[in-house]
Design an enzyme around this catalytic site. Sequence first.
Site, mmCIF file in Angstrom:
data_model
loop_
_atom_site.group_PDB
_atom_site.id
_atom_site.type_symbol
_atom_site.label_atom_id
_atom_site.label_comp_id
_atom_site.label_asym_id
_atom_site.label_seq_id
_atom_site.Cartn_x
_atom_site.Cartn_y
_atom_site.Cartn_z
ATOM 1 N N HIS A 176 0.829 -1.215 0.000
ATOM 2 C CA HIS A 176 0.000 0.000 0.000
ATOM 3 C C HIS A 176 0.863 1.265 0.000
ATOM 4 C CE1 HIS A 176 -3.720 2.142 0.414
ATOM 5 N NE2 HIS A 176 -3.306 2.756 1.500
ATOM 6 N N GLU A 234 -11.831 -8.150 -7.606
ATOM 7 C CA GLU A 234 -10.480 -8.307 -7.046
ATOM 8 C C GLU A 234 -10.135 -9.753 -6.703
ATOM 9 O OE1 GLU A 234 -9.469 -4.824 -4.213
ATOM 10 O OE2 GLU A 234 -11.609 -5.193 -3.937
ATOM 11 N N ASP A 285 -4.838 -6.634 -6.352
ATOM 12 C CA ASP A 285 -5.284 -7.768 -5.553
ATOM 13 C C ASP A 285 -5.646 -8.956 -6.428
ATOM 14 O OD1 ASP A 285 -4.971 -7.290 -2.839
ATOM 15 O OD2 ASP A 285 -6.752 -6.034 -2.720
ATOM 16 N N CYS A 297 -8.664 0.028 -11.995
ATOM 17 C CA CYS A 297 -8.000 1.033 -11.159
ATOM 18 C C CYS A 297 -6.760 0.466 -10.469
ATOM 19 C CB CYS A 297 -8.958 1.602 -10.115
ATOM 20 S SG CYS A 297 -9.753 0.366 -9.089
#
Length: 757
Positions: free
Chosen positions: A363, A604, A628, A675
């Site tokens: 992240h 995901e 993911d 995204c």
Amino acid sequence: MLETLRHIVQEVNAAESLSQALDIIVGRVRDAMGTQVCSVYMRDPSSNRFIFRATEGLNKDQVGLASLAPGEGLVGLVAAREEPLNLESAETHPSFQFLQGIGEEHYHAFLGVPIIHQREVMGVLVVQQAERRRFDESEEAFLVTMSAQLAGVIAHAQVTGAVAEELLGAPAAPTRINGIPGAPGIAIGTAVVVSPGADLYAVPRRMVSNRRAEMRAFREALTAVQADIRAVSENLRGQMSAEDHALFDVYLGILDDSAIGGEVAALIKAGHWAQGALSQVMIQHIRHFERMEHSYLRERAVDVRDLGTRVLAYLQARDKECQQDYPERCILVGEELSASALGEVPREKLVGLISVRGSGNSHVAILARAMGVPTVMGAVDLPFTRLQDRELIVDGYHGSVHLNPPPEVRQRFQAMLDEDIALSRDLESQRDKPCQTLDGHRLPLWVNTGLMVDVVRSLEQGAEGVGLYRTEVPFLLRDRFPSEEEQRQIYREQLQAFAPKPVTMRTLDIGGDKALPYFPIEEDNPFLGWRGIRVTLDHPEIFLAQVRAMLKANAGLGNLRIMLPMVSNISELEEALSLIQRSHDEIRQEGLDGELPPIGVMVEVPSAVYQARALARRVDFLSVGSNDLTQYLLAVDRNNSRVADLYHSFHPAVLQALYAVARAGHSEGKSVGICGELAGDPLGAVLLLGMGYNMLSMNATSLHKVKKAVRNVTLVETREVLDEVMLMEDAGQVVLRLERLMAERGLEKFLHAPLEQ
């Protein structure tokens, strides 16, 4: 065996230099195995020869002098074959080569094992004996295990030793530490080490001029802890046996000036800052207790650690009150950097990031790319506690950190940095041009945001909307859940900044590698656990407040889109849609009007790929979270630097899944976007264009590169290339084909990192 291994690894870990670490290894291994000789040969990167670096039993005068090339002699053979060699009579082996002067002519039995770290042979560990015999299976297993355990420790000691020697005034040796590319770019700046709360092992080494202030701070912290111990002691008087209660007096004695307290004070007087002095002394005593044979005495290490942590907590609280003075070109360094750590540095001063843990898909790396900050992740061999105030070079293209670079290397990186700036200016010409192919097909480019700083950057780069607003970022930057009104204000700022362009807000996505400090989620396997929509459905009060805040923020603007993360089945989606409808009804009852905004699902997980059509039937749009999805399809933890090279967005299985989702969404007449990080890769963007994706959302820094690529191809040829690569069985083949397409358009310089020299 396990106990012996543990002791040796602990001792080596405590070594201050590589030479000291190797001396410990040869001495302890020889004793543990009862052999007459133990030696270590280490590969010298400059000559690529294996140097005789440490020994017990052979001639120490030859240490650093004798050497063998790969494949030369028995040591070279072990290194070349990368496997153990166990011989009863070494001198009869065809590869045997006599090394003059080291004194091994009396020893016949030979067992050598390679020392391998991150797939590279660093050295060879050898034991020898005069008696002609093969070492038995248990001895060979022990040495192989020892080598595997020590490889990482030795690699760390190499770098630590180089840094320590320079601090002691020795010539600075150029050192390169390899990690994983986190965010592209070059940074040259000064290290600022971020320490986690009260961790003795993560305190940076630092020298100070104001010794009196440091001593005063230490005395105050010591007094505070002693007062705490006395208070606890008094509270428990009468509730414990006299023998157990006497431990409190022991604790007070440990902190006394005649004991550990005095040792810390001596280091402060020598110029060390209080936190560093405390850390060094406490760790030394902890390791001393841990090495003791008696279990009762070993357990005292826990007490010493606890006392040190208590004193450190007071020192850190005091230092936190003093405003951190960040250098003009700040490179933030830490064991595991967080979003909040990034937020504390003024953006104009932050030029680079280095994290010991994590991978290029962590992240914090994603946030770094969003901010355009060159980043290296997974630099596991980095002695980060010793780097405070040192000049570093961060190579975010190749995932490496350079210490003590010679002038020619520094000049080369400065030239690369200048070239990056020039390329960036070149790409700025794309800002106001439409993102459309040579044959007129429009492809909207949106951005991923989370911080307010992203808003300005995104608008400056010509973003056409927001494909992912990470609502968890404001949650991560607080010490409690933000109220509904606080959330409304935050969301309103985002919506207003982009209005009338659409803003896609993802509902709270925590868990996995995104933990809230005030809402900890402790799990053995967090990426397969309680995260995303699972958390918020279990806590509808959090979900309802967030959705109400979004809907209220959207009043009078009408550019909100809501997106649900980590949906793995239809029942989760239907439950979430029901709660959104309930929130909408509630705000209408409060007198706020407005239509329900478009609602979408993030694809995901593999189950969502196979149910994409059923999901699309119930929502307004689909958006693939490729980071993911790649992780789950390939069973590769994207935070694990050990398997980072297995994480590949162009893996044929990933491409098949992406294409399937696009077709499923379109079959229901719904738009499909993406995204994940793949959208911001010009090569990935070309493929996604061919697949029919209606929108790509990426970090603002990638917008111009992707637009440049799209404007130089036709939709027809992207579909032709797509047909080709969908038949390929290897990610490398896919990348080569896409690179060839870009090369035909003269776009190589916008795709690649500068070549390493």
